[in-house]
Scaffold this motif. Structure first.
Motif, PDB file in Angstrom:
ATOM      1  N   PHE A  97      33.763  58.573  46.214  1.00 23.88           N
ATOM      2  CA  PHE A  97      34.949  57.798  45.824  1.00 23.88           C
ATOM      3  C   PHE A  97      35.923  58.576  44.929  1.00 23.88           C
ATOM      4  N   LYS A  98      35.707  59.884  44.746  1.00 19.59           N
ATOM      5  CA  LYS A  98      36.511  60.603  43.761  1.00 19.59           C
ATOM      6  C   LYS A  98      38.003  60.618  44.091  1.00 19.59           C
ATOM      7  N   ASP A  99      38.369  60.512  45.378  1.00 19.95           N
ATOM      8  CA  ASP A  99      39.777  60.505  45.772  1.00 19.95           C
ATOM      9  C   ASP A  99      40.282  59.115  46.165  1.00 19.95           C
ATOM     10  N   LEU A 100      39.479  58.103  45.926  1.00 19.17           N
ATOM     11  CA  LEU A 100      39.845  56.741  46.293  1.00 19.17           C
ATOM     12  C   LEU A 100      41.044  56.263  45.485  1.00 19.17           C
ATOM     13  N   LYS A 101      42.024  55.642  46.157  1.00 19.44           N
ATOM     14  CA  LYS A 101      43.172  55.070  45.465  1.00 19.44           C
ATOM     15  C   LYS A 101      42.746  53.709  44.909  1.00 19.44           C
ATOM     16  N   ILE A 102      42.768  53.581  43.588  1.00 21.95           N
ATOM     17  CA  ILE A 102      42.336  52.349  42.925  1.00 21.95           C
ATOM     18  C   ILE A 102      43.494  51.805  42.099  1.00 21.95           C
ATOM     19  N   THR A 103      43.800  50.532  42.287  1.00 28.19           N
ATOM     20  CA  THR A 103      44.803  49.837  41.481  1.00 28.19           C
ATOM     21  C   THR A 103      44.070  48.866  40.571  1.00 28.19           C
ATOM     22  N   LEU A 104      44.421  48.901  39.272  1.00 27.50           N
ATOM     23  CA  LEU A 104      43.799  47.980  38.317  1.00 27.50           C
ATOM     24  C   LEU A 104      44.783  46.894  37.922  1.00 27.50           C
ATOM     25  N   GLU A 105      44.276  45.673  37.817  1.00 25.33           N
ATOM     26  CA  GLU A 105      45.057  44.556  37.296  1.00 25.33           C
ATOM     27  C   GLU A 105      44.145  43.761  36.370  1.00 25.33           C
ATOM     28  N   THR A 106      44.766  42.986  35.490  1.00 21.79           N
ATOM     29  CA  THR A 106      43.990  42.123  34.607  1.00 21.79           C
ATOM     30  C   THR A 106      44.235  40.684  35.025  1.00 21.79           C
ATOM     31  N   SER A 107      43.173  39.897  35.077  1.00 25.63           N
ATOM     32  CA  SER A 107      43.319  38.486  35.422  1.00 25.63           C
ATOM     33  C   SER A 107      42.174  37.695  34.815  1.00 25.63           C
ATOM     34  N   GLN A 108      42.415  36.411  34.664  1.00 20.53           N
ATOM     35  CA  GLN A 108      41.380  35.519  34.169  1.00 20.53           C
ATOM     36  C   GLN A 108      40.480  35.099  35.327  1.00 20.53           C
ATOM     37  N   GLN A 109      39.531  34.240  35.036  1.00 21.73           N
ATOM     38  CA  GLN A 109      38.597  33.721  36.033  1.00 21.73           C
ATOM     39  C   GLN A 109      39.341  33.223  37.268  1.00 21.73           C
ATOM     40  N   MET A 110      38.820  33.555  38.446  1.00 20.59           N
ATOM     41  CA  MET A 110      39.420  33.098  39.708  1.00 20.59           C
ATOM     42  C   MET A 110      38.327  32.545  40.604  1.00 20.59           C
ATOM     43  N   SER A 111      38.703  31.594  41.450  1.00 17.85           N
ATOM     44  CA  SER A 111      37.762  31.127  42.469  1.00 17.85           C
ATOM     45  C   SER A 111      37.688  32.201  43.564  1.00 17.85           C
ATOM     46  N   ASP A 112      36.674  32.123  44.397  1.00 15.04           N
ATOM     47  CA  ASP A 112      36.538  33.081  45.494  1.00 15.04           C
ATOM     48  C   ASP A 112      37.785  33.062  46.381  1.00 15.04           C
ATOM     49  N   GLU A 113      38.310  31.860  46.651  1.00 14.81           N
ATOM     50  CA  GLU A 113      39.510  31.735  47.486  1.00 14.81           C
ATOM     51  C   GLU A 113      40.719  32.397  46.823  1.00 14.81           C
ATOM     52  N   GLN A 114      40.837  32.251  45.497  1.00 18.96           N
ATOM     53  CA  GLN A 114      41.949  32.888  44.784  1.00 18.96           C
ATOM     54  C   GLN A 114      41.837  34.410  44.865  1.00 18.96           C
ATOM     55  N   VAL A 115      40.612  34.924  44.774  1.00 18.53           N
ATOM     56  CA  VAL A 115      40.401  36.375  44.900  1.00 18.53           C
ATOM     57  C   VAL A 115      40.853  36.823  46.288  1.00 18.53           C
ATOM     58  N   LEU A 116      40.443  36.088  47.308  1.00 18.10           N
ATOM     59  CA  LEU A 116      40.821  36.406  48.684  1.00 18.10           C
ATOM     60  C   LEU A 116      42.346  36.440  48.826  1.00 18.10           C
ATOM     61  N   GLU A 117      43.034  35.423  48.300  1.00 20.42           N
ATOM     62  CA  GLU A 117      44.500  35.354  48.391  1.00 20.42           C
ATOM     63  C   GLU A 117      45.167  36.476  47.597  1.00 20.42           C
ATOM     64  N   THR A 118      44.644  36.778  46.403  1.00 24.67           N
ATOM     65  CA  THR A 118      45.200  37.846  45.563  1.00 24.67           C
ATOM     66  C   THR A 118      45.123  39.197  46.278  1.00 24.67           C
ATOM     67  N   VAL A 119      43.978  39.470  46.890  1.00 25.39           N
ATOM     68  CA  VAL A 119      43.790  40.747  47.602  1.00 25.39           C
ATOM     69  C   VAL A 119      44.705  40.801  48.822  1.00 25.39           C
ATOM     70  N   LYS A 120      44.777  39.728  49.583  1.00 23.85           N
ATOM     71  CA  LYS A 120      45.653  39.699  50.766  1.00 23.85           C
ATOM     72  C   LYS A 120      47.118  39.917  50.342  1.00 23.85           C
ATOM     73  N   THR A 121      47.537  39.263  49.271  1.00 20.05           N
ATOM     74  CA  THR A 121      48.914  39.416  48.782  1.00 20.05           C
ATOM     75  C   THR A 121      49.170  40.853  48.331  1.00 20.05           C
ATOM     76  N   HIS A 122      48.205  41.424  47.584  1.00 15.13           N
ATOM     77  CA  HIS A 122      48.353  42.798  47.093  1.00 15.13           C
ATOM     78  C   HIS A 122      48.584  43.772  48.243  1.00 15.13           C
ATOM     79  N   PHE A 123      47.851  43.589  49.331  1.00 18.85           N
ATOM     80  CA  PHE A 123      47.965  44.506  50.474  1.00 18.85           C
ATOM     81  C   PHE A 123      48.933  43.995  51.554  1.00 18.85           C
ATOM     82  N   ASN A 124      49.752  42.985  51.198  1.00  9.51           N
ATOM     83  CA  ASN A 124      50.732  42.422  52.132  1.00  9.51           C
ATOM     84  C   ASN A 124      50.097  42.015  53.462  1.00  9.51           C
ATOM     85  N   ALA A 125      48.979  41.338  53.373  1.00  8.92           N
ATOM     86  CA  ALA A 125      48.230  40.986  54.590  1.00  8.92           C
ATOM     87  C   ALA A 125      48.337  39.498  54.931  1.00  8.92           C
ATOM     88  N   ASN A 126      49.262  38.818  54.313  1.00 12.81           N
ATOM     89  CA  ASN A 126      49.379  37.367  54.581  1.00 12.81           C
ATOM     90  C   ASN A 126      50.127  37.092  55.865  1.00 12.81           C
TER      91      ASN A 126
END
Length: 126
Positions: A97-126
């Motif tokens: 993983f030494k060359d892996l592109k990693i983006t960090l964000e800070t967030s409070q507790q999320m439901s599994d569905e919120q995590v799914l939506e956040t990741v999809k939004t981040h990668f413009n996959a909606n």
């Protein structure tokens, strides 16, 4: 939509919720993986033993998360506190993983569905 192998996760010191768009079969739809739970150490004979057990458990926890991220080309890590930075450093110290592109964000507790939506939004996959 991108044909990159993407993953994202919400992590705190107790569990990680991983979302990715790839497995052995396809790379088109984001899906939730089973949550990874951390082992929490209780009752040690000394502070030193407690710290050692805590570090061992954290590495074990990170290894389980790492396993789910195998073959990912880009990763979003979000969550409270500093554990996402610790995971990023852990991954970048791993040859795979030494060359892996990693983006960090800070967030409070999320439901599994919120995590799914956040990741999809981040990668413009909606």
């Amino acid at each position: 939509m991108s044909d990159k192998k993407l993953a994202g996760l919400w992590i705190d010191s107790h569990k990680a919720v991983v979302v990715k768009n790839h497995d052995a079969q396809n790379a088109f739809k984001f899906f939730l993986c089973s949550p990874v739970k951390a082992t929490i150490q209780h009752g040690n004979s000394s502070e030193n033993a407690g710290n050692n057990a805590e570090q061992t458990n954290k590495i074990k926890f990170f290894k389980e998360v790492e396993h789910l991220l195998t073959n990912s080309q880009e990763v979003l890590i979000t969550g409270p506190g500093t554990i996402q930075e610790e995971l990023k450093h852990y991954l970048h110290d791993t040859a795979q993983f030494k060359d892996l592109k990693i983006t960090l964000e800070t967030s409070q507790q999320m439901s599994d569905e919120q995590v799914l939506e956040t990741v999809k939004t981040h990668f413009n996959a909606n």
